[in-house]
Design a protein around this motif. Structure first.
Motif, PDB file in Angstrom:
ATOM      1  N   THR A   3      91.872 106.882  36.827  1.00 39.71           N
ATOM      2  CA  THR A   3      91.564 106.936  35.402  1.00 39.71           C
ATOM      3  C   THR A   3      90.045 106.864  35.263  1.00 39.71           C
ATOM      4  O   THR A   3      89.356 106.455  36.202  1.00 39.71           O
ATOM      5  CB  THR A   3      92.197 105.753  34.633  1.00 39.71           C
ATOM      6  N   PRO A   4      89.506 107.247  34.110  1.00 40.11           N
ATOM      7  CA  PRO A   4      88.048 107.185  33.932  1.00 40.11           C
ATOM      8  C   PRO A   4      87.465 105.792  34.141  1.00 40.11           C
ATOM      9  O   PRO A   4      86.302 105.659  34.497  1.00 40.11           O
ATOM     10  CB  PRO A   4      87.863 107.652  32.479  1.00 40.11           C
ATOM     11  N   LEU A   5      88.268 104.742  33.939  1.00 36.28           N
ATOM     12  CA  LEU A   5      87.774 103.377  34.085  1.00 36.28           C
ATOM     13  C   LEU A   5      87.931 102.845  35.504  1.00 36.28           C
ATOM     14  O   LEU A   5      87.572 101.704  35.780  1.00 36.28           O
ATOM     15  CB  LEU A   5      88.501 102.454  33.101  1.00 36.28           C
ATOM     16  N   ALA A   6      88.463 103.662  36.390  1.00 36.03           N
ATOM     17  CA  ALA A   6      88.647 103.234  37.783  1.00 36.03           C
ATOM     18  C   ALA A   6      87.965 104.217  38.725  1.00 36.03           C
ATOM     19  O   ALA A   6      88.538 104.656  39.718  1.00 36.03           O
ATOM     20  CB  ALA A   6      90.135 103.123  38.101  1.00 36.03           C
ATOM     21  N   LYS A   7      86.719 104.546  38.418  1.00 36.83           N
ATOM     22  CA  LYS A   7      86.009 105.591  39.155  1.00 36.83           C
ATOM     23  C   LYS A   7      85.798 105.237  40.625  1.00 36.83           C
ATOM     24  O   LYS A   7      85.833 106.099  41.491  1.00 36.83           O
ATOM     25  CB  LYS A   7      84.653 105.861  38.493  1.00 36.83           C
ATOM     26  N   VAL A  61      87.659 113.734  39.999  1.00 34.77           N
ATOM     27  CA  VAL A  61      86.406 113.965  39.278  1.00 34.77           C
ATOM     28  C   VAL A  61      85.713 112.627  39.045  1.00 34.77           C
ATOM     29  O   VAL A  61      86.248 111.750  38.367  1.00 34.77           O
ATOM     30  CB  VAL A  61      86.663 114.667  37.928  1.00 34.77           C
ATOM     31  N   ARG A  62      84.528 112.474  39.620  1.00 37.15           N
ATOM     32  CA  ARG A  62      83.778 111.228  39.469  1.00 37.15           C
ATOM     33  C   ARG A  62      82.848 111.254  38.265  1.00 37.15           C
ATOM     34  O   ARG A  62      82.555 110.205  37.685  1.00 37.15           O
ATOM     35  CB  ARG A  62      82.970 110.948  40.742  1.00 37.15           C
ATOM     36  N   ALA A  63      82.373 112.443  37.883  1.00 36.57           N
ATOM     37  CA  ALA A  63      81.468 112.539  36.733  1.00 36.57           C
ATOM     38  C   ALA A  63      81.336 113.998  36.321  1.00 36.57           C
ATOM     39  O   ALA A  63      81.534 114.909  37.125  1.00 36.57           O
ATOM     40  CB  ALA A  63      80.099 111.959  37.068  1.00 36.57           C
ATOM     41  N   TYR A 108      77.126 122.645  32.963  1.00 36.41           N
ATOM     42  CA  TYR A 108      77.490 121.299  33.390  1.00 36.41           C
ATOM     43  C   TYR A 108      77.870 121.322  34.868  1.00 36.41           C
ATOM     44  O   TYR A 108      78.190 122.376  35.428  1.00 36.41           O
ATOM     45  CB  TYR A 108      78.667 120.762  32.569  1.00 36.41           C
ATOM     46  N   LEU A 109      77.839 120.148  35.468  1.00 37.10           N
ATOM     47  CA  LEU A 109      78.235 120.012  36.869  1.00 37.10           C
ATOM     48  C   LEU A 109      79.327 118.951  36.976  1.00 37.10           C
ATOM     49  O   LEU A 109      79.182 117.840  36.462  1.00 37.10           O
ATOM     50  CB  LEU A 109      77.047 119.610  37.737  1.00 37.10           C
ATOM     51  N   MET A 110      80.417 119.333  37.621  1.00 37.96           N
ATOM     52  CA  MET A 110      81.507 118.396  37.882  1.00 37.96           C
ATOM     53  C   MET A 110      81.322 117.826  39.294  1.00 37.96           C
ATOM     54  O   MET A 110      81.305 118.577  40.268  1.00 37.96           O
ATOM     55  CB  MET A 110      82.867 119.101  37.784  1.00 37.96           C
ATOM     56  N   ARG A 111      81.167 116.526  39.380  1.00 39.95           N
ATOM     57  CA  ARG A 111      81.030 115.861  40.677  1.00 39.95           C
ATOM     58  C   ARG A 111      82.426 115.503  41.173  1.00 39.95           C
ATOM     59  O   ARG A 111      83.103 114.655  40.611  1.00 39.95           O
ATOM     60  CB  ARG A 111      80.168 114.605  40.533  1.00 39.95           C
ATOM     61  N   LEU A 112      82.849 116.191  42.229  1.00 43.73           N
ATOM     62  CA  LEU A 112      84.230 116.088  42.710  1.00 43.73           C
ATOM     63  C   LEU A 112      84.249 115.472  44.103  1.00 43.73           C
ATOM     64  O   LEU A 112      83.595 115.969  45.021  1.00 43.73           O
ATOM     65  CB  LEU A 112      84.866 117.481  42.740  1.00 43.73           C
ATOM     66  N   GLU A 114      86.881 113.144  33.644  1.00 44.93           N
ATOM     67  CA  GLU A 114      86.409 112.082  34.530  1.00 44.93           C
ATOM     68  C   GLU A 114      87.550 111.158  34.936  1.00 44.93           C
ATOM     69  O   GLU A 114      88.347 110.727  34.105  1.00 44.93           O
ATOM     70  CB  GLU A 114      85.312 111.269  33.842  1.00 44.93           C
ATOM     71  N   GLY A 115      87.623 110.870  36.235  1.00 49.83           N
ATOM     72  CA  GLY A 115      88.663 109.988  36.749  1.00 49.83           C
ATOM     73  C   GLY A 115      89.990 110.663  37.024  1.00 49.83           C
ATOM     74  O   GLY A 115      90.913 110.024  37.522  1.00 49.83           O
ATOM     75  N   ARG A 116      90.086 111.951  36.735  1.00 47.46           N
ATOM     76  CA  ARG A 116      91.363 112.647  36.910  1.00 47.46           C
ATOM     77  C   ARG A 116      91.359 113.485  38.189  1.00 47.46           C
ATOM     78  O   ARG A 116      90.311 113.885  38.686  1.00 47.46           O
ATOM     79  CB  ARG A 116      91.658 113.525  35.691  1.00 47.46           C
ATOM     80  N   ARG A 117      92.557 113.732  38.697  1.00 51.66           N
ATOM     81  CA  ARG A 117      92.708 114.552  39.900  1.00 51.66           C
ATOM     82  C   ARG A 117      92.856 116.013  39.482  1.00 51.66           C
ATOM     83  O   ARG A 117      93.646 116.333  38.587  1.00 51.66           O
ATOM     84  CB  ARG A 117      93.936 114.107  40.694  1.00 51.66           C
ATOM     85  N   VAL A 118      92.088 116.884  40.129  1.00 50.97           N
ATOM     86  CA  VAL A 118      92.109 118.302  39.776  1.00 50.97           C
ATOM     87  C   VAL A 118      92.181 119.155  41.039  1.00 50.97           C
ATOM     88  O   VAL A 118      91.870 118.694  42.143  1.00 50.97           O
ATOM     89  CB  VAL A 118      90.859 118.714  38.956  1.00 50.97           C
ATOM     90  N   GLU A 119      92.609 120.389  40.834  1.00 50.00           N
ATOM     91  CA  GLU A 119      92.561 121.393  41.900  1.00 50.00           C
ATOM     92  C   GLU A 119      91.611 122.491  41.452  1.00 50.00           C
ATOM     93  O   GLU A 119      91.725 123.008  40.339  1.00 50.00           O
ATOM     94  CB  GLU A 119      93.939 121.972  42.177  1.00 50.00           C
ATOM     95  N   VAL A 120      90.672 122.841  42.325  1.00 50.19           N
ATOM     96  CA  VAL A 120      89.664 123.851  42.002  1.00 50.19           C
ATOM     97  C   VAL A 120      89.803 125.024  42.965  1.00 50.19           C
ATOM     98  O   VAL A 120      89.812 124.838  44.186  1.00 50.19           O
ATOM     99  CB  VAL A 120      88.237 123.266  42.099  1.00 50.19           C
ATOM    100  N   GLU A 121      89.928 126.218  42.416  1.00 46.26           N
ATOM    101  CA  GLU A 121      89.885 127.447  43.204  1.00 46.26           C
ATOM    102  C   GLU A 121      88.594 128.169  42.850  1.00 46.26           C
ATOM    103  O   GLU A 121      88.271 128.332  41.667  1.00 46.26           O
ATOM    104  CB  GLU A 121      91.078 128.337  42.885  1.00 46.26           C
ATOM    105  N   GLY A 122      87.855 128.581  43.873  1.00 57.53           N
ATOM    106  CA  GLY A 122      86.594 129.243  43.576  1.00 57.53           C
ATOM    107  C   GLY A 122      85.867 129.709  44.813  1.00 57.53           C
ATOM    108  O   GLY A 122      86.454 129.860  45.885  1.00 57.53           O
TER     109      GLY A 122
END
Length: 206
Positions: free
Chosen positions: A71-75, A149-151, A159-163, A181-189
């Protein structure tokens, strides 16, 4: 008469002692080591150990945290999908929550040493499990990566996503800000120049 008086006094003494012992036994109750509360404060616990399925409050800065889902509060929490339960252990007391750790959640507060020991053992069992590697990022070329996602912050014209993932940290270039922020994501790129990824598709996994 002296013998009769002596015997009578002895009997009265025995009865009085028996009554006193019975009264003391009835008044003696086990020490209360558990109670229910909604008025808890994690900042009262030094070097707290936190286990949470999901954490909805900011943990103390000196706490160690392991969660089932970010979660965003548990980075800075360690993740272990096997986590079950929600509890926080301090030096001499612990909170065992009836549900996810959030404001107003009811909890059992306990100072029972046996319970504290068992909860600490459970914490370290969860905490020592490292997140499994789920992807590999090449220096260049097409990639699909999963991480947390950390930030998300302004970077150049976007913008920059810090993963973060098992192999380290990468930057995902975004045209628009994403509230993930704080969520799990999948990135294709495409890896343009390590560690920067130009995404084709971003999927939020939780």
């Amino acid at each position: 008469m002296d013998i009769i008086a002596f015997v009578a006094g002895l009997i009265v003494g025995i009865v009085v002692v028996s009554i006193a012992v019975e009264f003391a036994w009835k008044k003696s109750v086990p020490e209360k080591t558990c109670k229910l509360t909604k008025k808890w404060n994690l900042n009262e616990l030094r070097n707290a150990l936190i286990v949470a399925e999901k954490l909805h409050i900011t943990p103390p800065s000196d706490a160690k945290v392991v969660v089932a889902a970010p979660t965003p509060l548990a980075k800075n929490a360690r993740e272990n999908p096997s986590v079950i339960g929600n509890f926080v252990i301090g030096l001499n007391k612990a909170y065992i929550f009836a549900g996810e750790i959030k404001e107003g959640q009811i909890a059992v507060v306990t100072s029972d040493e046996d319970i504290l020991k068992e909860l600490r053992d459970m914490f370290y069992e969860f905490y020592k499990v490292k997140e499994k590697a789920v992807s590999y990022v090449p220096k260049k070329g097409r990639v699909r990566i999963r991480g947390v996602v950390r930030a998300v912050f302004p970077y150049r014209d976007g913008y920059l996503m810090r993963l973060s993932y098992e192999g380290g940290i990468v930057g995902v270039l975004l045209k628009e800000k994403m509230d993930v922020e704080g969520r799990r994501v999948e990135v294709e790129g495409e890896v343009l120049e390590y560690p920067f990824i130009n995404p084709y598709n971003i999927t939020v996994l939780d």
